[in-house]
Design an enzyme around this catalytic site. Structure first.
Site, PDB file in Angstrom:
ATOM      1  N   ASP A 115     135.628   4.355  95.341  1.00 28.63           N
ATOM      2  CA  ASP A 115     134.428   3.753  95.905  1.00 28.63           C
ATOM      3  C   ASP A 115     133.978   4.656  97.060  1.00 28.63           C
ATOM      4  O   ASP A 115     134.754   5.485  97.546  1.00 28.63           O
ATOM      5  CB  ASP A 115     134.796   2.351  96.406  1.00 28.63           C
TER       6      ASP A 115
ATOM      7  N   ASP B 233     131.216   3.693 100.057  1.00 29.62           N
ATOM      8  CA  ASP B 233     131.009   3.019 101.349  1.00 29.62           C
ATOM      9  C   ASP B 233     132.228   2.192 101.751  1.00 29.62           C
ATOM     10  O   ASP B 233     132.629   1.275 101.029  1.00 29.62           O
ATOM     11  CB  ASP B 233     129.774   2.120 101.280  1.00 29.62           C
TER      12      ASP B 233
HETATM   13  C1  XBP Z   1     128.243  -0.615  99.153  1.00 31.00           C
HETATM   14  C2  XBP Z   1     126.923  -1.220  98.920  1.00 31.00           C
HETATM   15  C3  XBP Z   1     125.682  -0.460  99.147  1.00 31.00           C
HETATM   16  C4  XBP Z   1     125.458  -0.013 100.577  1.00 31.00           C
HETATM   17  C5  XBP Z   1     124.014   0.335 100.819  1.00 31.00           C
HETATM   18  O1  XBP Z   1     128.511   0.225  98.076  1.00 31.00           O
HETATM   19  O2  XBP Z   1     126.868  -2.362  98.496  1.00 31.00           O
HETATM   20  O3  XBP Z   1     124.634  -1.328  98.785  1.00 31.00           O
HETATM   21  O4  XBP Z   1     125.774  -1.074 101.470  1.00 31.00           O
HETATM   22  O5  XBP Z   1     123.528   1.315  99.939  1.00 31.00           O
HETATM   23  P1  XBP Z   1     130.003   0.832  97.699  1.00 31.00           P
HETATM   24  P2  XBP Z   1     122.119   1.129  99.162  1.00 31.00           P
HETATM   25  O6  XBP Z   1     131.012   0.278  98.662  1.00 31.00           O
HETATM   26  O7  XBP Z   1     130.219   0.386  96.262  1.00 31.00           O
HETATM   27  O8  XBP Z   1     129.854   2.311  97.790  1.00 31.00           O
HETATM   28  O9  XBP Z   1     121.133   0.561 100.157  1.00 31.00           O
HETATM   29  O10 XBP Z   1     121.755   2.520  98.702  1.00 31.00           O
HETATM   30  O11 XBP Z   1     122.380   0.166  98.031  1.00 31.00           O
HETATM   31 MG    MG Z   2     132.929  -0.229  99.430  1.00 28.81          MG
END
Ligand code: XBP
Ligand code: MG
Length: 251
Positions: free
Chosen positions: A11, A13
């Site tokens: 993953d 973020d």
């Molecule tokens: C986390 C998310 C993303 C980010 C924002 O994604 O849910 O929506 O918060 O990015 P992960 P966007 O942990 O799966 O990487 O605004 O581009 O959606």
């Molecule tokens: Mg995440």
């Protein structure tokens, strides 16, 4: 257990780096620009993060704010496109640091010929800019991001698509995630999962995870194992520990 470890699926973020504060800042600046009556403080954002995907999160926030205008999906996408521009700018200006152990484990996997896949809910341009900014461009043989699947995590779609693209059986991979939504998505696709919770996901329920550690650890700073192989001890997560996680999963 079948064969050896073939792929590590990550993953972005919260897992590779703590990026959500940059996302939150970008969202708030976009709301200001479009004159939307929204401001997401950390408490509000923690709650809204249960909805993965920026557009989906914004839609939910608008629906639950009585004085907010009813925006169409296209209008939501327009606000989100501007948010993405702001996020990319913030990412370039402020930079981002990988979480402990991430670069070391990626490097070890790369040297051992273990495929790397990025399976993220964030937009593809954010993922590419992140990889560039952290010197990881070209490291991942597969990048699945944003709307690559119709339904975002916790739906298993993204990890099922990764299996298909990599020609991988679930027992040949390990997923690294930081949230319950990510855990449920990876479990739904049958993968063993190691969780390193992030600032926004510390208190979630990880009982189903095959390993739970606050971070991946570094030599000189091993991570306490809260759940999984060697629970109660401390480890520096490496490929041999990840093989133990696969073994734990198959028992
Ligand atoms: C986390 C998310 C993303 C980010 C924002 O994604 O849910 O929506 O918060 O990015 P992960 P966007 O942990 O799966 O990487 O605004 O581009 O959606
Ligand atoms: Mg995440």
């Amino acid at each position: 257990m079948v064969g050896k470890l073939k792929a590590l699926l990550w993953d972005l973020d919260g897992t590779l780096a703590e990026t959500e504060e940059l996302h939150r800042e970008a969202f708030n600046r976009a709301f200001d620009y479009f004159g939307l009556p929204l401001y997401w403080d950390q408490e509000t954002y923690a709650r809204l993060l249960w909805t993965t995907g920026g557009k989906e999160r914004l839609k939910r926030a608008l629906e639950e704010t009585p004085r907010a205008p009813g925006l169409s999906w296209e209008e939501i996408a327009e606000v989100h496109r501007y948010k993405t521009e702001l996020y990319l700018k913030l990412l370039r200006e402020e930079g981002v640091t990988l979480r402990p152990g991430v670069r070391r484990v990626l490097l070890e996997a790369q040297e051992a010929g273990v495929a790397l896949a990025l399976c993220t809910t964030t937009s593809p341009e954010n993922a590419e800019a992140f990889l560039e900014g952290t010197g990881l461009s070209g490291w991942f043989s597969l990048v699945l991001a944003g709307d690559a699947v119709e339904r975002k995590k916790p739906d298993p779609g993204i990890y099922l698509l990764a299996q298909k693209r990599l020609g991988l059986a679930p027992e040949e991979g390990v997923v690294v995630e930081d949230s319950l939504n990510g855990l449920l998505s990876a479990l739904g696709a049958g993968f063993p999962v190691l969780i390193t919770p992030s600032l926004y996901t510390l208190d979630q329920d990880y009982r189903e995870a095959h390993a739970l550690l606050p971070h991946l650890g570094e030599p000189g700073n091993p991570a306490p194992v809260l759940q999984g192989p060697r629970a109660g001890g401390r480890v520096v997560v490496d490929l041999s520990y990840l093989e133990e996680v696969r073994g734990w999963w198959s028992t």
